[in-house]
Design an enzyme around this catalytic site. Structure first.
Site, PDB file in Angstrom:
ATOM      1  N   GLY A  46     -68.574 -39.195 -53.961  1.00  0.00           N
ATOM      2  CA  GLY A  46     -67.890 -38.298 -53.042  1.00  0.00           C
ATOM      3  C   GLY A  46     -67.139 -37.223 -53.799  1.00  0.00           C
ATOM      4  O   GLY A  46     -67.479 -36.878 -54.935  1.00  0.00           O
ATOM      5  N   SER A  47     -66.104 -36.714 -53.194  1.00  0.00           N
ATOM      6  CA  SER A  47     -65.364 -35.592 -53.772  1.00  0.00           C
ATOM      7  C   SER A  47     -64.506 -36.033 -54.948  1.00  0.00           C
ATOM      8  O   SER A  47     -64.097 -37.203 -55.039  1.00  0.00           O
ATOM      9  CB  SER A  47     -64.476 -34.949 -52.709  1.00  0.00           C
ATOM     10  OG  SER A  47     -63.379 -35.795 -52.398  1.00  0.00           O
ATOM     11  N   GLU A  92     -69.343 -41.028 -59.080  1.00  0.00           N
ATOM     12  CA  GLU A  92     -70.152 -39.813 -59.090  1.00  0.00           C
ATOM     13  C   GLU A  92     -69.499 -38.839 -58.124  1.00  0.00           C
ATOM     14  O   GLU A  92     -69.501 -39.040 -56.913  1.00  0.00           O
ATOM     15  CB  GLU A  92     -71.601 -40.061 -58.677  1.00  0.00           C
ATOM     16  CG  GLU A  92     -72.450 -38.833 -58.989  1.00  0.00           C
ATOM     17  CD  GLU A  92     -73.647 -38.683 -58.082  1.00  0.00           C
ATOM     18  OE1 GLU A  92     -73.653 -37.727 -57.276  1.00  0.00           O
ATOM     19  OE2 GLU A  92     -74.547 -39.515 -58.183  1.00  0.00           O
ATOM     20  N   CYS A 103     -74.110 -32.756 -54.420  1.00  0.00           N
ATOM     21  CA  CYS A 103     -73.333 -32.654 -55.652  1.00  0.00           C
ATOM     22  C   CYS A 103     -74.084 -31.899 -56.744  1.00  0.00           C
ATOM     23  O   CYS A 103     -73.474 -31.402 -57.686  1.00  0.00           O
ATOM     24  CB  CYS A 103     -72.935 -34.036 -56.148  1.00  0.00           C
ATOM     25  SG  CYS A 103     -74.344 -35.133 -56.462  1.00  0.00           S
ATOM     26  N   VAL A 130     -60.962 -37.372 -53.725  1.00  0.00           N
ATOM     27  CA  VAL A 130     -60.905 -38.780 -53.325  1.00  0.00           C
ATOM     28  C   VAL A 130     -61.237 -39.678 -54.513  1.00  0.00           C
ATOM     29  O   VAL A 130     -60.666 -40.766 -54.654  1.00  0.00           O
ATOM     30  CB  VAL A 130     -61.856 -39.047 -52.144  1.00  0.00           C
ATOM     31  CG1 VAL A 130     -61.838 -40.521 -51.756  1.00  0.00           C
ATOM     32  CG2 VAL A 130     -61.467 -38.183 -50.944  1.00  0.00           C
ATOM     33  N   GLY A 131     -62.121 -39.230 -55.394  1.00  0.00           N
ATOM     34  CA  GLY A 131     -62.460 -40.016 -56.574  1.00  0.00           C
ATOM     35  C   GLY A 131     -61.248 -40.316 -57.432  1.00  0.00           C
ATOM     36  O   GLY A 131     -61.107 -41.423 -57.982  1.00  0.00           O
TER      37      GLY A 131
END
Length: 495
Positions: free
Chosen positions: A234-235, A256, A290, A238-239
């Site tokens: 995800g983003s 990722e 991505c 948030v990662g």
């Protein structure tokens, strides 16, 4: 007719949330309610982890590698049927406005992915060698972690849900998977496939949460003592949160995250082909990948022809309702109006700082953003530094190869890149200077070898792989010599 309901899947059973809570799922273009989903409670999440641990201690721990392989192959055979193709298209279009162009990777590509990765079960998982102790021997093996927690996003819901599951379970782990709040029905198709293929109960558990509850439920699962490893796609925003939660408990993660994929085009490149590859990788899924091409760095001699070709393609592509007939090429809505507003804000900021909008008008119609080409962009502008996740490509013109490489590397992202040149001898030397997990030479950025995991090199693209080494732990047993050695301290005693 009421919209379809997506339940949780815990310990081999489809069930509503223990509290009965649900949330609505909206079509991003129309705002129509296209489904409802169970909103898992804290008790539901704990039950999912407990079920996964029981399966790990019991049936899955006793399952042979060949049986795991055969399960994955049965999933691939089911996925190859028209029944599941149609389900994926219908659910994906309703929840995420998925176009037919994405079907290739969500359907055909995943059949190949499953069949290819099934062979991981035959990879040797151990070795033995003489110990440093005279007469001793070391037995080393790769063992599964146990219960792992995967979080998969909405933008490639079939692909990324499968990826979060397949290698971990082939390695002997059990999984709790959390879907996106935007695509629970689409992602639940993956779980349905495994169930239909004969999945033992508890091996995979499927959780959906409301957007409001997601942070708390996610933190609770990460903190659970039986959860040994976490994966998140995800983003980068948030990662970072996921990484910090995992760090509280010293738990390893695979992340990722985002991409700001650069394409370096040298003066001797095949310009028309490069333009088509850039257009495809910028516009596929409306730029919500991505690996999407976001930056082009091109040598001055090739720039005029490239920009003419790229602009001609972009002007033939329109954002709109992908479910209706259209004469040209169509891309869909962004996943929310907030996302579209973010893209427009990046475009307006860039224009205010001196960038030129070659194609597009820096506007939106709800969640629809038309294709945009922006020139005269440089590092320091937000549109250079941050992932847009929209149908936007920025272009910088340089004179030398060294300048091109420096600009390609002027980013906190490191996931994917491409290089265009006819000089194959020069290509490898230049590609090795580009800081990216992948560099596609004379190819699009939306591509990676699916039998070799995609991964960033740190920063806003994350780190870690979906391979056997990542989803197993090295463990060693040392058999000491039959002859007793002189033990320190004890050997000084009179016996």
């Amino acid at each position: 007719m009421s919209p379809p309901f997506t339940p949780l899947f815990i310990d081999g059973e489809w069930r509503p949330a223990s509290t009965g809570a649900t949330f609505d799922v909206l079509n991003p273009l129309t705002g129509e309610v296209v489904g409802t989903s169970a909103a898992a409670s804290a008790a539901d999440c704990a039950a999912a982890v407990d079920a996964a641990q029981r399966a790990f201690d019991g049936v899955w721990g006793a399952t042979s590698p060949s049986a795991r392989r055969d399960l994955v192959l049965r999933v691939a055979d089911l996925l190859a049927t028209e029944k599941y193709r149609d389900k994926i298209v219908e659910a994906g279009n309703a929840e995420t406005c998925t176009t037919e162009d994405m079907l290739g990777s969500a359907w055909h590509g995943q059949i190949a992915y499953l069949r290819g990765h099934a062979g991981f079960s035959s990879i040797p998982m151990g070795e033995t060698f003489p110990s440093a102790i005279p007469g001793g021997r070391v037995f080393m093996k790769r063992a599964p972690y146990g219960v792992v927690f995967g979080i998969a996003p909405w933008n490639a819901p079939i692909n990324l849900t499968i990826r979060a599951i397949v290698v971990p379970i082939l390695c002997g782990n059990t999984v709790v998977i959390k879907c996106s709040e935007d695509s629970p029905r689409t992602q639940a198709i993956v779980i349905e496939l495994f169930e239909a293929a004969g999945l033992p109960k508890g091996v995979i558990n499927y959780i959906s949460t409301s957007r409001e509850d997601a942070p708390a439920r996610t933190a609770e699962i990460i903190a659970h003592s039986m959860v040994r490893k976490i994966s998140f796609t995800g983003s980068d925003r948030v990662g970072r949160i996921i990484a910090m939660e995992a760090a509280k408990h010293l738990k390893p993660t695979v992340l990722e995250l985002g991409g700001k994929s650069p394409v370096v085009i040298l003066a001797d490149a095949d310009v028309p082909r490069a333009a088509r590859a850039v257009a495809s990788s910028t516009l596929l899924n409306s730029g919500q990948i991505c690996m999407s091409t976001e930056r082009v760095i091109i040598q001055r001699g090739a720039a005029p022809a490239f920009l003419d070709d790229l602009a001609a393609i972009f002007k033939q592509v329109s954002a709109g309702d992908v479910s209706t007939p259209y004469a040209g090429a169509r891309i869909g809505a962004l996943f929310s109006e907030a996302s579209a507003e973010n893209v427009v804000a990046l475009l307006k900021d860039a224009a205010a700082e001196g960038a030129k909008i070659l194609v597009g008008d820096a506007s939106r119609q709800g969640p629809l953003v038309q294709p945009h080409i922006v020139t005269e962009v440089k590092p320091g502008m937000r549109i250079w530094d941050r992932e847009s996740f929209g149908p936007v490509v920025i272009v910088a013109v340089v004179d030398t190869v060294d300048e091109a490489v420096a600009l390609a590397n002027a980013s906190d992202y490191s996931l994917m890149a491409a290089l265009w040149t006819r000089d194959i001898y020069n290509a490898f030397g230049v590609s090795e200077k580009i800081r990216s997990g992948y560099v596609n030479i004379n190819g699009p950025t939306v591509y990676y070898e699916w039998m070799r995991s995609l991964a960033g090199l740190g920063g806003s693209s994350g780190y870690g792989y979906f391979n056997v080494d990542e989803w197993t732990q090295l463990r060693m047993s040392v058999l000491h010599s039959e002859k007793e050695p002189p033990y320190p301290v004890v050997s000084r005693l009179n016996q």
